[in-house]
Design an enzyme around this catalytic site. Structure first.
Site, mmCIF file in Angstrom:
data_model
loop_
_atom_site.group_PDB
_atom_site.id
_atom_site.type_symbol
_atom_site.label_atom_id
_atom_site.label_comp_id
_atom_site.label_asym_id
_atom_site.label_seq_id
_atom_site.Cartn_x
_atom_site.Cartn_y
_atom_site.Cartn_z
ATOM 1 N N ALA A 139 42.886 33.872 44.102
ATOM 2 C CA ALA A 139 41.438 33.752 44.297
ATOM 3 C C ALA A 139 40.993 34.786 45.318
ATOM 4 O O ALA A 139 41.750 35.162 46.219
ATOM 5 C CB ALA A 139 41.073 32.347 44.772
ATOM 6 N N VAL A 146 43.373 34.614 48.543
ATOM 7 C CA VAL A 146 44.458 33.635 48.659
ATOM 8 C C VAL A 146 45.614 34.035 47.751
ATOM 9 O O VAL A 146 45.411 34.333 46.568
ATOM 10 C CB VAL A 146 43.962 32.221 48.294
ATOM 11 N N ASP A 295 30.130 24.052 53.706
ATOM 12 C CA ASP A 295 30.233 24.927 52.531
ATOM 13 C C ASP A 295 30.880 24.192 51.352
ATOM 14 O O ASP A 295 31.876 24.650 50.788
ATOM 15 C CB ASP A 295 31.051 26.167 52.888
#
Length: 566
Positions: A139, A146, A295
């Protein structure tokens, strides 16, 4: 000027450009690009936002110009752009449609840059720390990517690595952001600077992975204190052996991204249960712990099967999997003050007991004069005390009327923010959380009554003190009022307090019951249309959105896109 002078100027500019590119990650170039486009946009609005103008074209070209800056600059600008995209409840349709592209995966950084970061922070390459390290990231986001890896003991982990230029560019980027907000405040006469330093401080914290590790551990500790949530919510473990401000190693989680709703459904999970747990954990953070994840977009939530010891009966009956919610990305948190948390609980309770004097009192202490407007923004549904919600069927409004209404809206916003020194800064990120959670619920087709769940947690946040159920007890000035003190109150006053507090409590319950009835009616209509008529109709969140859109259009002349929250 002669050729020699021009040559010196050209050489100097070339040297500055080269130095900026080689040693400063093009931060100066990005800042100048932002400044130039900011001035162009401000002048465009100042000159062309007037009666008779084509506002749709004005908003469209401005949004596209801003998007181009975000895409060219990258890094934190992607995050700024995502924040603009999330402001779909107030910005014109053109902004909402233009900025949606920023939710796609960000460009990845080459593995050679990842190696450099490991060498700089630990003096070791990834292959010296891990037995396996996937060079291709699984990702990539605006500030980090990541990688999947395996520790020497065989444990699978997720390795979050910050992109190399983020820290170099940050001060320039935040300076550019502050400058643009200041310029907009001067040009348009709206108080906008009041929250800028607070936002910048939290953005700096977000790029500090040591801080993110502390946030994750604190969030997990808080969740363990809740009997209702500790088995349903999970936060991945942080491995601190190799932790730095730019690298963080977390427990690897196998599960389904919340954004992949079809897989969530096909795997047998109950979507109502999934969404109820998502709403509950963030409501718990807002109203009980005061330490809030800011978030919670779908990419930061994973659904997996709740770990449990299997019995022989599980192999026979094969029960449906029970969902556990895994929270990722703990970089952006806000810590509420104790006094604010209590006031915010009282505000929500008062909205449901039609105790508008208490709502006004809390708003006054926060420097907010327009309590009706603030109540609507808090609930994310149209709020009118002692009046049923309605939807107006007004005809299409022309540009000149829109201009007049937006000018009126501007003046109302000025009044709303008339004393920004008193406004709790926590509201900035709480609003972001509420908007994302509401969007998640709508994304699933509104399977849960989010408003009722929030209200229940607000009441839990107040504890067992009946004084909060007495009218007009929502402010700092009344917290230590002697009226309800058993030592100072007469028998009549004590009886009056007992009765009024219980009546208000049951009024609260009756209000929740009414909202719950409306919610279930909307769900039944939704299911009937889907199963019998084979057509899709909106759910409870859609109904509230439509009423909100009507109110915003009537009061401010801003038309919200029908697909804004999809």
């Amino acid at each position: 000027m002669g050729r020699k002078t021009w040559g010196i100027i050209a050489g100097s500019l070339g040297a500055i450009y080269a130095a900026d590119y080689l040693f400063n990650a093009s931060s100066l170039e990005r800042t100048l690009r932002t400044g130039y486009n900011g001035v162009v946009i401000a002048v465009d609005y100042k000159l062309n936002f007037k009666p008779g103008a084509d506002f749709e074209k004005l908003h469209a070209r401005t949004a596209q110009r801003m998007l181009n800056v975000c895409l060219k600059n990258g890094g934190l600008y992607i995050k700024f752009g995502q924040q603009i995209a999330s402001m779909n409840h107030v910005l014109p349709v053109q902004y909402q449609r233009t900025f949606k592209v920023l939710y796609d995966d960000a460009p990845v950084v080459d593995y050679s840059e990842i190696e450099k970061i490991f060498l700089q922070d630990f003096g070791l390459r990834p292959d010296q720390i891990f037995s396996e390290f996937d060079e291709k990231p699984v990702a990539s986001a605006s500030i980090a990517q990541v990688h999947k890896a395996r520790l020497k003991d065989g444990t699978q982990v997720a390795v979050k690595v910050q992109k190399p230029n983020i820290r170099k560019q940050m001060n320039f980027d935040l300076f550019a952001y502050k400058t643009q907000v200041w310029l907009s405040e001067k040009l348009f006469g709206l108080p906008l600077m009041w929250s800028v330093d607070y936002i910048c401080d939290h953005l700096r914290q977000e790029v500090d992975f040591e801080n993110e590790a502390r946030n994750a551990e604190r969030a997990w500790s808080d969740i363990q204190k809740s009997p209702e949530l500790r088995k349903d919510i999970y936060v991945p473990k942080v491995y601190r052996d190799h932790l730095s401000k730019r690298v963080m190693i977390n427990e690897w989680i196998d599960g389904i991204r919340f954004s992949d709703i079809e897989r969530v459904k096909s795997s047998g999970y109950n979507v109502s249960s999934v969404m109820e747990r998502i709403v509950s954990v963030f409501a718990y953070q807002i109203f009980t712990t005061g330490f809030l994840h800011c978030d919670p977009h779908p990419g930061n939530i994973i659904v997996r099967t709740k770990p449990h010891k299997r019995s022989i009966f599980d192999y026979i009956r094969k029960p449906k999997p029970e969902a556990q919610i895994v929270l990722l990305d703990h970089g952006l948190y806000v810590q509420e003050s104790s006094s604010f948390r209590k006031q915010y609980c009282v505000l929500w309770k008062s909205l449901f007991t039609m105790d508008f004097p208490s709502v006004q009192k809390v708003c006054a202490e926060w420097g907010i004069k327009d309590s009706h407007m603030f109540a609507t923004a808090t609930l994310q549904k149209q709020y009118k005390p002692n009046q049923a919600i309605h939807v107006s069927n007004k005809p299409k409004i022309d540009y000149e009327e829109i201009y007049k209404m937006q000018q009126k809206g501007k003046e109302r916003m000025k009044e709303f923010l008339s004393d920004t020194s008193l406004i709790p800064l926590e509201l900035v990120f709480i609003g972001r959380n509420l908007n994302l959670v509401r969007g998640n619920n709508k994304f699933l087709g509104s399977p849960v009554n989010r408003i009722n769940i929030m209200a229940e947690w607000a009441v839990k946040g107040l504890g067992n003190d009946w004084e909060y159920w007495s009218r007009n007890r929502g402010s700092k000035s009344s917290e230590n009022s002697p009226i309800t003190s058993k030592e100072n109150a007469s028998l009549w006053n004590q009886f009056n307090f007992f009765m009024s507090s219980r009546v208000n409590y049951w009024l609260f319950r009756a209000t929740l019951f009414g909202i719950s009835t409306s919610f279930h009616a909307a769900r039944l209509w939704q299911i009937f249309n889907s199963a019998v008529l084979n057509r899709r109709v909106g759910g409870f969140e859609d109904a509230m959105d439509n009423k909100m859109k009507t109110q915003i259009k009537e009061q401010y002349g801003i038309e919200i896109d029908d697909a804004a929250f999809d």
